[in-house]
Enzyme design. Structure first.
Site, PDB file in Angstrom:
ATOM      1  N   ARG A  80     -12.466 -21.111  42.023  1.00 25.36           N
ATOM      2  CA  ARG A  80     -12.454 -21.548  43.411  1.00 25.36           C
ATOM      3  C   ARG A  80     -13.682 -21.069  44.162  1.00 25.36           C
ATOM      4  O   ARG A  80     -14.240 -20.008  43.871  1.00 25.36           O
ATOM      5  CB  ARG A  80     -11.208 -20.998  44.134  1.00 25.36           C
ATOM      6  N   SER A 141     -13.228 -11.643  37.243  1.00 28.81           N
ATOM      7  CA  SER A 141     -12.164 -10.858  36.625  1.00 28.81           C
ATOM      8  C   SER A 141     -12.349 -10.705  35.125  1.00 28.81           C
ATOM      9  O   SER A 141     -11.518 -11.140  34.321  1.00 28.81           O
ATOM     10  CB  SER A 141     -10.818 -11.490  36.936  1.00 28.81           C
ATOM     11  N   ASP A 195     -10.572  -8.563  40.265  1.00 28.13           N
ATOM     12  CA  ASP A 195      -9.421  -9.113  41.006  1.00 28.13           C
ATOM     13  C   ASP A 195      -8.443  -8.030  41.483  1.00 28.13           C
ATOM     14  O   ASP A 195      -7.820  -8.180  42.543  1.00 28.13           O
ATOM     15  CB  ASP A 195      -8.694 -10.211  40.218  1.00 28.13           C
TER      16      ASP A 195
END
Ligand code: ADP
Length: 450
Positions: A80, A141, A195
């Protein structure tokens, strides 16, 4: 009655090794603490199974952060791009999901980062943000050796990524070089964020006591604010730094071998990384369904389930989803719902079969939650000790579908933690959109500290 007693004995024999005593959990807590200390030590770091990676995040938010930021989220289920607006009135966001074709995930590093820049340009165009130079926080991540907030060497790819020429390289530099190639001047990469750290920061914006981040989704990992004087791998003794534990790898040095059952060994052998991420493989969503499936296979062989009828479908990897555990444990006796699951497996179950299946699911998910609690107990006890307080009050920011959707996981985790770390008063806070929000907050906090 005799047959029932014999059956019970046989069931206990299968499930016994998965049931952990309080002593087992205390031992896991002690081992985690040892691995944490070794991971933090300059000389011992290389041999620790818990890597304890410095993140260069030295402060959690204090509510005075401000500004407009771009954020990237790579390494979760979706890629995203986001714009995050932090103002006095709160945080607003807009985001777009972009696809990373498998050919790009597994192609060359240049292609991957060029593709990411194309997505950012597309996003800035659509959001009318091309004329501005925005600071960007990059949630990435994958395990990285960070040497600064904006300098992070990729240690290894995971989760299906294998783009060439990236391992050992500075990921921020790779992104900057791609921006240069594409002559894109509308962004400035200021921070790379794990993350877990994003989750802690996002919750930290609403709760200043949030100094731990926890993920229990596809995988599991945690981070927390450590005293700099305890971080032997970074120069300096003042203040604190967030440590990305990479705790999924706890036990990769053999220290948890005594806990692994036949089922865990079989599950591990069929993964793409046998012998690796051993703690994670006892806890997270990618594996719990598989553990249950292996138990059901053995119980069927022992004629404890399905009247001993063979069920060929049960031999298929990943056919028993982790979300089935959630359904079965919530509605264990609602036969109609269980039947839908069992139909997918082409199984015909009696009422007794359903009761036993529920017991299997409960055993596996309880063990996962208890082990996660033992890990967290080591973390909060270490924080309490470092701060020299008798009672520690701390909040854990949490993300991950298993934690959020399983009907008992969070409760079992919290009960066990209370038992193992009675001097710590731990609150759990669910993170919403932690990766994007957290990356922007790291960028903003860095801005404030500068
Ligand atoms: P990620 O960690 O990659 O961001 P998620 O947090 O969405 O992803 O977690 C995905 C995992 O959650 C999958 O492994 C899946 O098995 C598990 N999962 C999905 N739905 C449920 C559910 N209802 N109950 C428990 N686990 C679930």
């Amino acid at each position: 009655a005799l047959r029932l007693a014999a059956q019970r004995r046989a069931v206990n024999e299968v499930l016994g090794p998965l049931r952990l005593s309080r002593d087992d959990l205390v031992k896991v807590q002690t081992l985690m603490r040892q691995e944490m200390d070794r991971g933090l030590g300059k000389e011992t770091n290389a041999s620790a199974s818990v890597r304890m990676l410095p993140t260069y995040v030295t402060h959690t938010p204090d509510g005075t952060e401000k500004g407009d930021f771009l954020a990237l989220d790579l390494g979760g289920t979706n890629f995203r791009v986001l714009v995050v607006r932090i103002a006095e009135a709160g945080i607003t966001m807009a985001s777009e999901i972009y696809v990373i074709p498998v050919g790009v995930m597994q192609g060359s590093g240049e292609e991957l980062f060029d593709h990411i820049i194309d997505c950012i340009i597309d996003f800035q165009t659509k959001q009318n943000l091309v004329a501005q130079m925005l600071p960007l926080g990059f949630t990435f991540s994958f395990p990285c050796q960070q040497v600064g907030l904006d300098k992070a060497l990729l240690l290894t790819w995971t989760k299906g990524f294998s783009a060439t020429g990236c391992v050992g390289q500075d990921v921020v530099q790779l992104l900057r070089e791609a921006a240069k190639r594409k002559r894109h001047l509308g962004m400035q990469v200021v921070a790379l964020v794990n993350d877990t750290v994003g989750t802690m920061m996002a919750c930290g914006y609403d709760d200043p006591k949030c100094e731990i981040g926890l993920i229990v989704g596809t995988g599991t990992n945690a981070c927390y604010m450590e005293e700099m004087k305890n971080v032997g791998t970074v120069e300096g003794d003042q203040g604190r730094m967030c440590i990305n534990m990479e705790w999924g790898a706890f036990g990769d040095n053999g220290c948890l071998d005594h806990l692994f059952t036949h089922f865990d060994l079989v599950v591990d052998e069929t993964t793409i990384n046998p012998g690796k991420q051993r703690f994670e493989k006892l806890i997270s969503g990618m594996y719990l369904g598989e553990i249950v499936r292996q138990i059901l296979v053995v119980m069927t062989e022992k004629e404890l389930l399905f009247q001993g009828k063979p069920c060929p479908k049960l031999q298929t990897k990943d056919i028993f989803k982790t979300k089935f555990l959630s359904t079965i444990e919530l509605n264990g006796l609602a036969l109609r719902q269980i039947r839908t699951i069992l139909n997918e497996l082409e199984l015909d179950a009696t009422f007794e079969d359903c009761v036993l299946m529920r017991e299997v699911c409960q055993t596996v998910s309880l063990r996962a939650a208890q082990l996660c609690a033992a890990g967290l107990a080591a973390v909060v006890e270490k924080m309490r000790e470092s701060r020299g307080v008798d009672q520690l009050s701390v909040t854990v920011g949490v993300d991950g579908t298993l934690y959020k959707l399983h009907p008992c996981f969070s409760n079992n985790l919290q009960m066990t933690l209370k038992d193992l770390a009675p001097k710590c008063n731990v609150t759990f806070m669910l993170s919403e959109d932690g990766s994007g929000k957290g990356a922007a907050l790291v960028a903003a906090v860095a801005d404030r500290a500068a």
